[in-house]
Design a protein around this motif. Structure first.
Motif, PDB file in Angstrom:
ATOM      1  N   TRP A 107      -8.766  51.803   5.980  1.00 42.05           N
ATOM      2  CA  TRP A 107      -8.954  51.090   7.240  1.00 42.05           C
ATOM      3  C   TRP A 107      -8.292  51.877   8.361  1.00 42.05           C
ATOM      4  O   TRP A 107      -7.179  52.364   8.230  1.00 42.05           O
ATOM      5  N   VAL A 108      -8.971  51.957   9.496  1.00 39.86           N
ATOM      6  CA  VAL A 108      -8.460  52.687  10.659  1.00 39.86           C
ATOM      7  C   VAL A 108      -8.278  51.681  11.793  1.00 39.86           C
ATOM      8  O   VAL A 108      -9.189  50.917  12.106  1.00 39.86           O
ATOM      9  N   PHE A 109      -7.091  51.698  12.387  1.00 38.96           N
ATOM     10  CA  PHE A 109      -6.743  50.745  13.441  1.00 38.96           C
ATOM     11  C   PHE A 109      -6.593  51.469  14.768  1.00 38.96           C
ATOM     12  O   PHE A 109      -6.025  52.559  14.830  1.00 38.96           O
ATOM     13  N   ASP A 110      -7.080  50.822  15.817  1.00 36.24           N
ATOM     14  CA  ASP A 110      -6.871  51.308  17.175  1.00 36.24           C
ATOM     15  C   ASP A 110      -6.411  50.103  17.994  1.00 36.24           C
ATOM     16  O   ASP A 110      -7.086  49.075  18.000  1.00 36.24           O
ATOM     17  N   ALA A 111      -5.277  50.207  18.630  1.00 41.35           N
ATOM     18  CA  ALA A 111      -4.721  49.088  19.404  1.00 41.35           C
ATOM     19  C   ALA A 111      -4.477  49.537  20.837  1.00 41.35           C
ATOM     20  O   ALA A 111      -4.023  50.656  21.084  1.00 41.35           O
ATOM     21  N   ASP A 112      -4.787  48.625  21.765  1.00 40.00           N
ATOM     22  CA  ASP A 112      -4.603  48.929  23.179  1.00 40.00           C
ATOM     23  C   ASP A 112      -4.255  47.634  23.904  1.00 40.00           C
ATOM     24  O   ASP A 112      -4.775  46.571  23.557  1.00 40.00           O
ATOM     25  N   ILE A 113      -3.384  47.724  24.882  1.00 37.83           N
ATOM     26  CA  ILE A 113      -3.019  46.546  25.667  1.00 37.83           C
ATOM     27  C   ILE A 113      -3.254  46.866  27.138  1.00 37.83           C
ATOM     28  O   ILE A 113      -2.878  47.937  27.618  1.00 37.83           O
ATOM     29  N   GLU A 114      -3.923  45.936  27.822  1.00 39.15           N
ATOM     30  CA  GLU A 114      -4.256  46.137  29.228  1.00 39.15           C
ATOM     31  C   GLU A 114      -3.882  44.902  30.022  1.00 39.15           C
ATOM     32  O   GLU A 114      -4.001  43.779  29.522  1.00 39.15           O
ATOM     33  N   PRO A 115      -3.459  45.083  31.273  1.00 37.14           N
ATOM     34  CA  PRO A 115      -3.146  43.922  32.113  1.00 37.14           C
ATOM     35  C   PRO A 115      -4.411  43.134  32.436  1.00 37.14           C
ATOM     36  O   PRO A 115      -5.480  43.702  32.634  1.00 37.14           O
ATOM     37  N   TRP A 116      -4.255  41.814  32.497  1.00 36.13           N
ATOM     38  CA  TRP A 116      -5.369  40.924  32.818  1.00 36.13           C
ATOM     39  C   TRP A 116      -4.794  39.763  33.611  1.00 36.13           C
ATOM     40  O   TRP A 116      -4.320  38.789  33.045  1.00 36.13           O
ATOM     41  N   GLY A 117      -4.788  39.880  34.928  1.00 35.50           N
ATOM     42  CA  GLY A 117      -4.195  38.840  35.764  1.00 35.50           C
ATOM     43  C   GLY A 117      -2.688  38.782  35.547  1.00 35.50           C
ATOM     44  O   GLY A 117      -1.998  39.790  35.645  1.00 35.50           O
ATOM     45  N   ASP A 118      -2.189  37.576  35.232  1.00 32.98           N
ATOM     46  CA  ASP A 118      -0.752  37.397  34.969  1.00 32.98           C
ATOM     47  C   ASP A 118      -0.388  37.687  33.526  1.00 32.98           C
ATOM     48  O   ASP A 118       0.785  37.654  33.161  1.00 32.98           O
ATOM     49  N   SER A 119      -1.375  37.933  32.683  1.00 33.84           N
ATOM     50  CA  SER A 119      -1.102  38.186  31.271  1.00 33.84           C
ATOM     51  C   SER A 119      -1.647  39.561  30.888  1.00 33.84           C
ATOM     52  O   SER A 119      -2.027  40.357  31.736  1.00 33.84           O
ATOM     53  N   ASN A 120      -1.663  39.821  29.602  1.00 34.88           N
ATOM     54  CA  ASN A 120      -2.185  41.074  29.066  1.00 34.88           C
ATOM     55  C   ASN A 120      -3.171  40.739  27.952  1.00 34.88           C
ATOM     56  O   ASN A 120      -3.021  39.729  27.267  1.00 34.88           O
ATOM     57  N   ILE A 121      -4.137  41.606  27.760  1.00 34.98           N
ATOM     58  CA  ILE A 121      -5.089  41.453  26.671  1.00 34.98           C
ATOM     59  C   ILE A 121      -4.830  42.578  25.669  1.00 34.98           C
ATOM     60  O   ILE A 121      -4.909  43.759  26.007  1.00 34.98           O
ATOM     61  N   LEU A 122      -4.496  42.182  24.447  1.00 35.86           N
ATOM     62  CA  LEU A 122      -4.287  43.129  23.358  1.00 35.86           C
ATOM     63  C   LEU A 122      -5.581  43.190  22.557  1.00 35.86           C
ATOM     64  O   LEU A 122      -6.077  42.158  22.092  1.00 35.86           O
ATOM     65  N   THR A 123      -6.121  44.381  22.404  1.00 36.60           N
ATOM     66  CA  THR A 123      -7.348  44.571  21.653  1.00 36.60           C
ATOM     67  C   THR A 123      -7.062  45.467  20.462  1.00 36.60           C
ATOM     68  O   THR A 123      -6.501  46.557  20.609  1.00 36.60           O
TER      69      THR A 123
END
Length: 169
Positions: A77-93
């Motif tokens: 299994w290969v994982f790719d993680a990224d976190i980006e700002p989204w308004g007052d919170s963040n979206i972790l993908t």
């Protein structure tokens, strides 16, 4: 009785130098003591550097850790993680693919974000499937900077533990 007043001679440079040697030695030892005291204070009052709750027990069971890592590597299994700002919170993908690049759907993900250098509570994560092997979680973080993603992905009887360093802007 006559008193003869002899002229006073100033000490020679060699005698003056000899009289300073004990004071130089004492001063040098004083500097060493002060510097060591400062180093001891900072060593006792700064971060310990321990990142594992029970490092001795983990060291004894190191072969089990290697075996678990080999099982995870065999899954491919290969994982790719990224976190980006989204308004007052963040979206972790998190995107999960197989070794051949095929998206892995139907996974159960649990995880948390841990601040690696501060002592603060972990931030729990609740993931939702976004399709095409992507899973997202909305998260509000108390601080920007470095965070460790601690993730467990499960599919059937197979599981994978992931730790990934993320930088939050």
């Amino acid at each position: 009785m006559t008193v003869i007043d002899l002229p006073r001679r100033s000490p020679s440079p060699a005698q003056a130098k000899r009289s300073l040697i004990p004071w130089i030695f004492v001063g040098g030892m004083g500097v060493v003591i002060v510097v060591n005291s400062i180093l001891i204070y900072y060593a006792m009052h700064s971060w310990t550097g321990i990142v594992t709750a029970k490092p001795y027990e983990r060291g004894i069971e190191y072969n089990k850790v290697l075996e678990a890592q080999a099982q995870q590597d065999a899954l491919g299994w290969v994982f790719d993680a990224d976190i980006e700002p989204w308004g007052d919170s963040n979206i972790l993908t998190v995107r999960i693919t197989a070794r051949d690049g095929a998206a892995l759907d139907g996974m159960a993900l649990t995880g948390r974000l841990v601040r690696p250098i501060d002592i603060m509570p972990d931030v729990p994560l609740t993931f939702t499937a976004a399709g095409n092997g992507r899973y997202t979680a909305s998260v509000v973080l108390p601080k920007h900077g470095q965070w460790d993603l601690k993730l467990k992905a499960e599919k059937g009887a197979d599981w994978y533990h992931l730790t990934r360093r993320l930088f939050v802007k």
